[in-house]
Scaffold this motif. Structure first.
Motif, short mmCIF file in Angstrom:
data_model
loop_
_atom_site.label_atom_id
_atom_site.label_comp_id
_atom_site.label_asym_id
_atom_site.label_seq_id
_atom_site.Cartn_x
_atom_site.Cartn_y
_atom_site.Cartn_z
N LEU A 57 0.70 -1.38 0.05
CA LEU A 57 0.04 0.08 0.22
C LEU A 57 1.25 0.75 0.18
O LEU A 57 0.68 1.94 -1.12
N VAL A 58 2.11 0.66 0.76
CA VAL A 58 2.77 2.71 1.19
C VAL A 58 3.44 2.65 -0.74
O VAL A 58 3.52 3.76 -0.57
N ASN A 59 3.88 1.83 -0.91
CA ASN A 59 4.54 1.62 -2.15
C ASN A 59 3.72 1.91 -3.63
O ASN A 59 4.53 3.19 -3.66
N ILE A 60 2.84 1.26 -3.33
CA ILE A 60 1.81 2.28 -4.43
C ILE A 60 1.41 3.27 -4.55
O ILE A 60 2.10 4.20 -5.07
N ALA A 61 1.09 3.57 -3.23
CA ALA A 61 0.47 6.09 -2.72
C ALA A 61 2.17 6.20 -3.06
O ALA A 61 1.82 7.58 -3.71
N VAL A 62 3.18 5.53 -1.90
CA VAL A 62 4.19 7.01 -3.12
C VAL A 62 4.98 6.84 -4.32
O VAL A 62 5.16 8.37 -4.85
N GLY A 63 4.80 5.29 -4.95
CA GLY A 63 4.13 5.88 -6.56
C GLY A 63 3.73 6.92 -7.15
O GLY A 63 4.19 7.89 -7.76
N ILE A 64 2.60 6.70 -6.60
CA ILE A 64 1.99 7.94 -7.59
C ILE A 64 1.87 9.55 -6.84
O ILE A 64 1.66 10.09 -7.23
#
Length: 107
Positions: free
Chosen positions: A95-102
């Motif tokens: 979840l954190v990785n996706i959010a950071v990427g976005i």
């Protein structure tokens, strides 16, 4: 407790309880652990905690540890509980990785 065993999210309280019993702890120590780790953001009452501990025991995620004669009852995470906690950690990391990427994409 509304925790989804089939790969869904754990409640934050459940996750912290599981983390707290990687080492044997009794109820009051679990409450202290959670309050300290969250900087006071989460503070459990005894009724909430002991209801959660009973539920986690029924699921097989934690178990009593040692002899509780004359002492406060201690709990320890089980192998199944560790598996559940590891899945939750993976879910949160994803979840954190996706959010950071976005959020780091240029607008």
């Amino acid at each position: 407790m509304r925790d989804n065993v089939k790969g869904g999210a754990l409640t934050e309280v459940t996750f912290y309880i599981l983390l707290s019993v990687y080492s044997p702890r009794h109820g009051y120590m679990i409450m202290q652990f959670i309050e300290e780790q969250t900087g006071g953001r989460l503070s459990l009452g005894a009724g909430t905690l002991y209801g959660a501990l009973n539920s986690l025991q029924e699921k097989g995620w934690i178990e009593p540890y040692g002899s509780s004669e004359g002492r406060k009852k201690e709990y320890l995470i089980t192998a199944q509980g560790k598996e559940i906690a590891e899945k939750e950690l993976f879910r949160l990391q994803e979840l954190v990785n996706i959010a950071v990427g976005i959020m780091q994409q240029p607008s």
